[in-house]
Design an enzyme around this catalytic site. Sequence first.
Site, PDB file in Angstrom:
ATOM      1  CB  ILE A 195      -1.074   0.001   1.563  1.00  0.00           C
ATOM      2  CG1 ILE A 195      -2.334  -1.274   1.040  1.00  0.00           C
ATOM      3  CG2 ILE A 195      -1.704   1.368   1.340  1.00  0.00           C
ATOM      4  CD1 ILE A 195      -2.883  -1.616   2.105  1.00  0.00           C
ATOM      5  CG  ASP A 196       3.877   2.970   2.588  1.00  0.00           C
ATOM      6  OD1 ASP A 196       3.557   4.254   2.072  1.00  0.00           O
ATOM      7  OD2 ASP A 196       5.443   2.955   3.136  1.00  0.00           O
ATOM      8  CG  ASP A 197       6.989   0.703  -2.589  1.00  0.00           C
ATOM      9  OD1 ASP A 197       7.753   0.901  -3.145  1.00  0.00           O
ATOM     10  OD2 ASP A 197       7.146  -0.024  -1.274  1.00  0.00           O
TER      11      ASP A 197
END
Length: 676
Positions: A403-405
């Site tokens: 989710i972060d990337d």
Amino acid sequence: MTATTDGSTGATIPPRAAAASDTDSTTPLVAGVPEAAEHAVARATEFLLAAQDPGGWWKGDLETNVTMDAEDLLLRQFLGIRDEATTHAAALFIRGEQRADGAWATFYGGPGELSATVEAYVALRLAGDAPDAPHMARASAWVRARGGIASARVFTRIWLALFGWWKWEDLPELPPELIWFPTWLPLNIYDFGCWARQTIVPLTIVSATRPVRPAPFPLDELHIDPANPNPPKPLAPLASWDGAFQRLDRMVHRLRKAVPPRLRRAAMNTAARWIVERQENDGCWGGIQPPAVYSVIALHLMGYDLEHPVMRAGLASLDRFAIWREDGSRMIEACQSPVWDTCLAVIALADAGVPADHPQLLKAADWMLGEEIRRPGDWSVKRPQLPPGGWAFEFHNDNYPDIDDTAEVALALRRVQHPDPARMDGAIARAVRWNFGMQSKNGAWGAFDVDNTSPFPNRLPFCDFGEVIDPPSADVTAHVVEMMAAEGLAHDPRTRRGITWLLDEQEADGSWFGRWGVNYVYGTGSVVPALTAAGLPVSHPAIRRAVHWLREVQNDDGGWGEDLRSYKHVKEWSGRGASTASQTAWALMALLAAGERDSGAVERGVRWLAETQRADGSWDEPYFTGTGFPWDFSINYHLYRQVFPLTALGRYLHGDPFDKAPLAARRGVRAVAGGS
């Protein structure tokens, strides 16, 4: 100002006037802060552009600790493929990391760590270092003084058990039948975070088979009493979680012989299929070293010979984690971070004023678009109806986009004026839809999975190291909120739930906890820009509390720093540590987002970055500012020292990248929550 001592750790807490990195003597100092910032940005931009790979991506070294190198040698010893050249190079690196007291730390300037020291010592024994050599004698004495092998973590003792240096029956049991647990049953494999899941499944095969290779030497010197290497320890009270799980483990040990062999073999076969199905195109598993190492061992135990295509590809992938240094040493990366590094580099360059249609930004955008993951992975176990769309951290990791990337890649792509806007819009729309679909029920976001918050995995006797679940975190949630704001979705109810969660998670002192970066400086540096991008006024009480905290923890030299010890000793170490380029940049990014551009704190921070920049446009940063597992596993991302200072200085010069309007709108794109 003098340093103080943290009584709980014995470590020296630096004064606010923390020592900065040595300034290159050829670096000219410019009196005016804006002029100094412009000069620094020009040189940093040139340096970063020159570091781009011809394929369009960036990747800095990902430095962790010597357990990666030690376990690589132990794997080769177990498989019978250890060679002299690799052993010599690994030993050269391991020796170079030893502390004066004989121990090995897990981060720069950190205290000695028992398990890392045991593994490093064994690796050097494999390399031929004699136990009575001065550096080895110091290490073994240090280990004995801290309880010997018996006090090392479970993973270390598993490696030793592979050679008969530890008894398998003295390790927690991991039955392969776990692979059959349905998702509604506690302790099913999807209750574990993806990194733990990928490690536990192969280890169930290792635990079931209990292999032992001939030990090339004894390790009596690492025991307090070689005749009694594992003295019995009292169990925790039955009424406690620890006590209950310790007794459960004893029961599973007793049931081991009662499991029908055909049933056990069937479970092992299911686990082996699960492993093979998740091997990536490059031969690795999850793009990270530990699951790959254990998967190779497990499949070998299941009869896969070293010439089998799965095994050949797996071993070749592990070789690609090696960084060969000029001195002939060999450092093993735990993972590689090209997607993460590339999106952060694009953001830094764009915010520093590089034109949105610059050829190198276009090449990076094309590479990122080519890395989009368009097929389901393990995340779809919890979200079977959610269409895929997102990015992973590594070159190849289609099973585990994160989710972060995905949020940061979308933010990077929006900064590029691509000649095929429809292709760009489609990828970002899919990313928005996927990230919204991965929102946990509390309104926040974890890194890889939805609602991965079971309280049981962390209680297992086996899980005595690192995080094994993936609950929502402030930094990941902040990046998603920032992405949604860039897409004109700041007022979407799902985004507002994320904002509410972030406001509720603010610490009493005004900071936010940093799960994937060190630590409160990272959390605060992530959250404040997200909140203001989503429309919170800079006068909001949460923003003002954050600003106050950042001012309070600024070092007297003008920079910011935070030691890894803040994960264990919050009161003593929160926001405390030698100034670093990346952490100074995070603090500046928060202060600039909070409207503090003309404040003394920002001026001092910008000046610190300008004055500590090296002549080639880079910064020096030996300190570890990345987090794998809080306290247990720390990371020095070698590109952090470059991308974040450039981002901060660029925003200081050019203002908020949102410019009071969503990036999507500024590119003439209608923000949508769907996509095809």
